[in-house]
Design an enzyme around this catalytic site. Structure first.
Site, PDB file in Angstrom:
ATOM      1  N   HIS A  62       0.899  -1.362  -0.016  1.00 33.48           N
ATOM      2  CA  HIS A  62       0.039   0.189   0.005  1.00 33.48           C
ATOM      3  C   HIS A  62       0.833   1.312   0.064  1.00 33.48           C
ATOM      4  O   HIS A  62       2.124   1.025   0.058  1.00 33.48           O
ATOM      5  CB  HIS A  62      -0.862   0.070   1.244  1.00 33.48           C
ATOM      6  CG  HIS A  62      -0.279   0.212   2.512  1.00 33.48           C
ATOM      7  ND1 HIS A  62       0.558  -0.954   3.042  1.00 33.48           N
ATOM      8  CD2 HIS A  62      -0.431   0.914   3.472  1.00 33.48           C
ATOM      9  CE1 HIS A  62       0.868  -0.517   4.173  1.00 33.48           C
ATOM     10  NE2 HIS A  62       0.252   0.785   4.706  1.00 33.48           N
ATOM     11  N   HIS A  64       1.379   4.030   1.902  1.00 29.20           N
ATOM     12  CA  HIS A  64       1.838   4.793   3.138  1.00 29.20           C
ATOM     13  C   HIS A  64       3.331   4.721   3.101  1.00 29.20           C
ATOM     14  O   HIS A  64       4.151   3.767   2.680  1.00 29.20           O
ATOM     15  CB  HIS A  64       1.381   4.065   4.489  1.00 29.20           C
ATOM     16  CG  HIS A  64       0.035   4.182   4.839  1.00 29.20           C
ATOM     17  ND1 HIS A  64      -0.768   3.411   5.706  1.00 29.20           N
ATOM     18  CD2 HIS A  64      -0.459   5.338   4.739  1.00 29.20           C
ATOM     19  CE1 HIS A  64      -1.902   3.985   5.964  1.00 29.20           C
ATOM     20  NE2 HIS A  64      -1.865   5.319   5.328  1.00 29.20           N
ATOM     21  N   ASP A  66       5.948   4.273   4.668  1.00 28.75           N
ATOM     22  CA  ASP A  66       6.838   3.493   5.381  1.00 28.75           C
ATOM     23  C   ASP A  66       6.816   2.230   4.693  1.00 28.75           C
ATOM     24  O   ASP A  66       7.830   1.131   5.013  1.00 28.75           O
ATOM     25  CB  ASP A  66       6.606   3.265   6.995  1.00 28.75           C
ATOM     26  CG  ASP A  66       5.067   2.760   7.019  1.00 28.75           C
ATOM     27  OD1 ASP A  66       4.181   3.380   6.439  1.00 28.75           O
ATOM     28  OD2 ASP A  66       5.113   2.013   7.950  1.00 28.75           O
ATOM     29  N   HIS A  67       6.090   1.980   3.488  1.00 33.68           N
ATOM     30  CA  HIS A  67       6.073   0.758   2.826  1.00 33.68           C
ATOM     31  C   HIS A  67       6.411   1.033   1.248  1.00 33.68           C
ATOM     32  O   HIS A  67       6.579  -0.142   0.696  1.00 33.68           O
ATOM     33  CB  HIS A  67       4.566   0.218   2.725  1.00 33.68           C
ATOM     34  CG  HIS A  67       4.236  -0.516   3.852  1.00 33.68           C
ATOM     35  ND1 HIS A  67       4.333  -1.748   4.588  1.00 33.68           N
ATOM     36  CD2 HIS A  67       3.843   0.330   5.184  1.00 33.68           C
ATOM     37  CE1 HIS A  67       3.780  -1.799   5.777  1.00 33.68           C
ATOM     38  NE2 HIS A  67       3.665  -0.596   5.901  1.00 33.68           N
ATOM     39  N   HIS A 142      -7.232  -1.757   6.170  1.00 27.07           N
ATOM     40  CA  HIS A 142      -6.467  -0.791   6.498  1.00 27.07           C
ATOM     41  C   HIS A 142      -6.904   0.625   6.043  1.00 27.07           C
ATOM     42  O   HIS A 142      -7.894   0.699   5.432  1.00 27.07           O
ATOM     43  CB  HIS A 142      -4.968  -0.977   6.003  1.00 27.07           C
ATOM     44  CG  HIS A 142      -4.006  -0.034   6.674  1.00 27.07           C
ATOM     45  ND1 HIS A 142      -3.962   0.057   8.115  1.00 27.07           N
ATOM     46  CD2 HIS A 142      -2.933   0.470   6.455  1.00 27.07           C
ATOM     47  CE1 HIS A 142      -2.867   0.640   8.492  1.00 27.07           C
ATOM     48  NE2 HIS A 142      -2.091   1.113   7.320  1.00 27.07           N
ATOM     49  N   ASP A 211      -0.112  -3.744   6.125  1.00 23.76           N
ATOM     50  CA  ASP A 211      -0.632  -3.710   7.511  1.00 23.76           C
ATOM     51  C   ASP A 211      -2.166  -3.952   7.600  1.00 23.76           C
ATOM     52  O   ASP A 211      -2.802  -3.501   6.642  1.00 23.76           O
ATOM     53  CB  ASP A 211      -0.599  -2.001   8.062  1.00 23.76           C
ATOM     54  CG  ASP A 211       0.888  -1.561   7.910  1.00 23.76           C
ATOM     55  OD1 ASP A 211       1.756  -2.240   7.355  1.00 23.76           O
ATOM     56  OD2 ASP A 211       1.028  -0.392   8.109  1.00 23.76           O
ATOM     57  N   HIS A 269       6.544  -4.927  12.316  1.00 20.44           N
ATOM     58  CA  HIS A 269       6.022  -3.742  12.036  1.00 20.44           C
ATOM     59  C   HIS A 269       5.570  -3.143  13.437  1.00 20.44           C
ATOM     60  O   HIS A 269       4.580  -2.803  13.786  1.00 20.44           O
ATOM     61  CB  HIS A 269       4.460  -3.699  11.355  1.00 20.44           C
ATOM     62  CG  HIS A 269       4.202  -2.495  10.753  1.00 20.44           C
ATOM     63  ND1 HIS A 269       3.194  -1.544  11.511  1.00 20.44           N
ATOM     64  CD2 HIS A 269       4.382  -1.767   9.574  1.00 20.44           C
ATOM     65  CE1 HIS A 269       2.847  -0.594  10.608  1.00 20.44           C
ATOM     66  NE2 HIS A 269       3.755  -0.519   9.584  1.00 20.44           N
TER      67      HIS A 269
END
Lengths: 305, 305
Positions: A62, A64, A66-67, A142, A211, A269
């Site tokens: 996805h 976000h 941090d990914h 999410h 997540d 995570h």
């Protein structure tokens, strides 16, 4: 043939205590896949001496930061290291625009081709297939459209029982036996496949789920996998926070592993609030004992489970 | 009041050997500026315990990835750490679009406001000014529109010679003396400013020049600065490569420092081909002895030069 998962980054949104945002390097039968690509992924890959030039498929769960924020840096480094092989990138809609815009402003033209594949994360969908493996999405719950990934080996061939092969046997017959076919000379049965073969090696499966809010519904799709990575951003005492941010607790990760009857669970995570992770691990193990932490630099061998 | 430059990242385009892409943290009279923000900048800032919440201005020299790819991660972390103060970002055209597009796809709305300032890097231009400092662009010669930055303290006030102040003096007179004004009672000279004051502390200047081909033309603008950071991507034996990629060699960095009569030079933006940097340092020092390496984690105090 190896099926190994190496943890490149294990942190939640804010990287702390030497932990880095989400990224995993998969070696399955000499295919090298990257799953998620958080900031500093290329630095971590180099640190663990993982061969970035061998990566041909990248799967982003996805959008976000941090990914995926490590992706541009990785692409530039592949370019500077003179990669020419095509690269496939699978992600929810938008990542192609993000990459192309940054290439435009840096006036860069990569010396390799990228095949962008956008997928709708809300339904199960096969993204990739070759002669040995498939990669399928696992819809997650999410704040953004998010998908996990199920990497599965295809059914494998029968194995020849080499001890029983006879010196006079023709190669064409052996090939037939391996395909499960009995060999006839006219109407005469010469060799029965079952007599000369052993069952195939089992087809191994790895499920990556990050997540997501706790979602028992996904247990069916990942039932019995050899290895499950499930996020455990929080401990159970922060369940309210987990619900609010649509993440899971360590206990919930254990519950899902138990329900899906997986062989082994790894959790990651981790929220920046946890410097030490022992309590979190113990919480997951209290529900599902076969749990380990997704420690950066650790390689999980699916045959050693 | 401090004027300190901390090296957060010192690497050229490909991060290797524990070196990270370009980033510097400046503390000048309790203003905290960030110059360039390569990948993993937020991780390095945390590692060196530099206070990211105090950064109010970020200056990006150009839009090659190794100079800005750490910015999105830093912004998300500022958001998650509940920053509310406005942030100013100065860069060549395009960075605002890059940030806004990624905020859109992550469906994020930061809980602080960003003032974007695009500047044309091809001419000298004052970007920032407050009561104590100015920040001005230094046009550089690179493959993309690129600018260095000159951070200069404004002229400082006269200092009171406290030993000579008299107990009967009124505060309003002291304020006048400090402004360089003599004090009269009608036509009578009561106090002469020069008698009660010392010269101001010198105004210090720091020049940041990365990435650039060798360009003696910029010497005039940075003449006599206390500290010059100049890129030294290559050694002189790779001069052809330096010309091709519009970078400088260590010798050229030294030559510019010599021509501009700066007090001290630091060199950085090291190519991945150099694991050890001693030869590179020695090459620069052979031309300009007052040279140091831009080693990550090192703080250069402009008063200690």
């Amino acid at each position: 043939m190896a099926f190994e998962v190496t943890i490149v980054g294990s942190s939640g949104a804010v990287p702390v205590y030497g932990r880095h945002p989400s990224c995993q390097f998969i070696n399955v039968q000499n295919r090298h896949l990257l799953i998620d690509c958080g900031e500093a992924a290329q630095i971590q890959l180099a640190r663990f001496q993982l061969p970035i030039h061998k990566i041909n498929q990248i799967f982003i769960s996805h959008l976000h930061g941090d990914h995926y924020l490590g992706l541009m840096g990785l692409l530039f480094t592949m370019h500077l290291q003179r990669r020419t092989a095509d690269l496939q990138i699978f992600s929810p809609k938008g990542l192609d625009e993000i990459i192309l815009q940054q290439l435009k402003y840096s006036r860069s033209s990569l010396n390799f081709h990228i095949d962008y594949h956008s997928f709708p994360p809300e339904r199960t969908m096969q993204l990739f297939e070759d002669e040995a493996i498939t990669v399928t999405t696992i819809p997650l719950k999410h704040k953004l459209p998010t998908s996990g990934f199920l990497i599965a080996e295809k059914p494998k061939p029968l194995r020849l029982n080499k001890l029983l092969l006879e010196p006079t046997m023709k190669l064409q017959y052996i090939a037939q036996l391996k395909q499960g076919k009995d060999v006839y000379d006219g109407d005469n049965l010469l060799y029965r496949s079952a007599d000369y073969t052993l069952p195939p090696h089992p087809s191994r499966r790895y499920a990556y789920c990050s997540d997501t809010a706790f979602n028992e519904g996904m247990a069916e799709q990942i039932r019995g996998v050899d290895l499950l990575y499930h996020e455990a951003t929080f401990m159970d005492e922060e369940q309210e926070k987990a619900v609010e941010t649509q993440h899971s607790t360590a206990r919930q990760a254990g519950q899902l592993a138990l329900k899906a009857q997986v062989k082994k669970l790894i959790v990651g995570h981790f929220s920046a609030r946890y410097k030490e992770l022992d309590n979190l691990l113990n919480e997951a193990r209290s529900v599902f004992p076969q749990t380990d932490l997704a420690t950066e630099g650790t390689t999980f061998d699916l045959d050693a489970i």
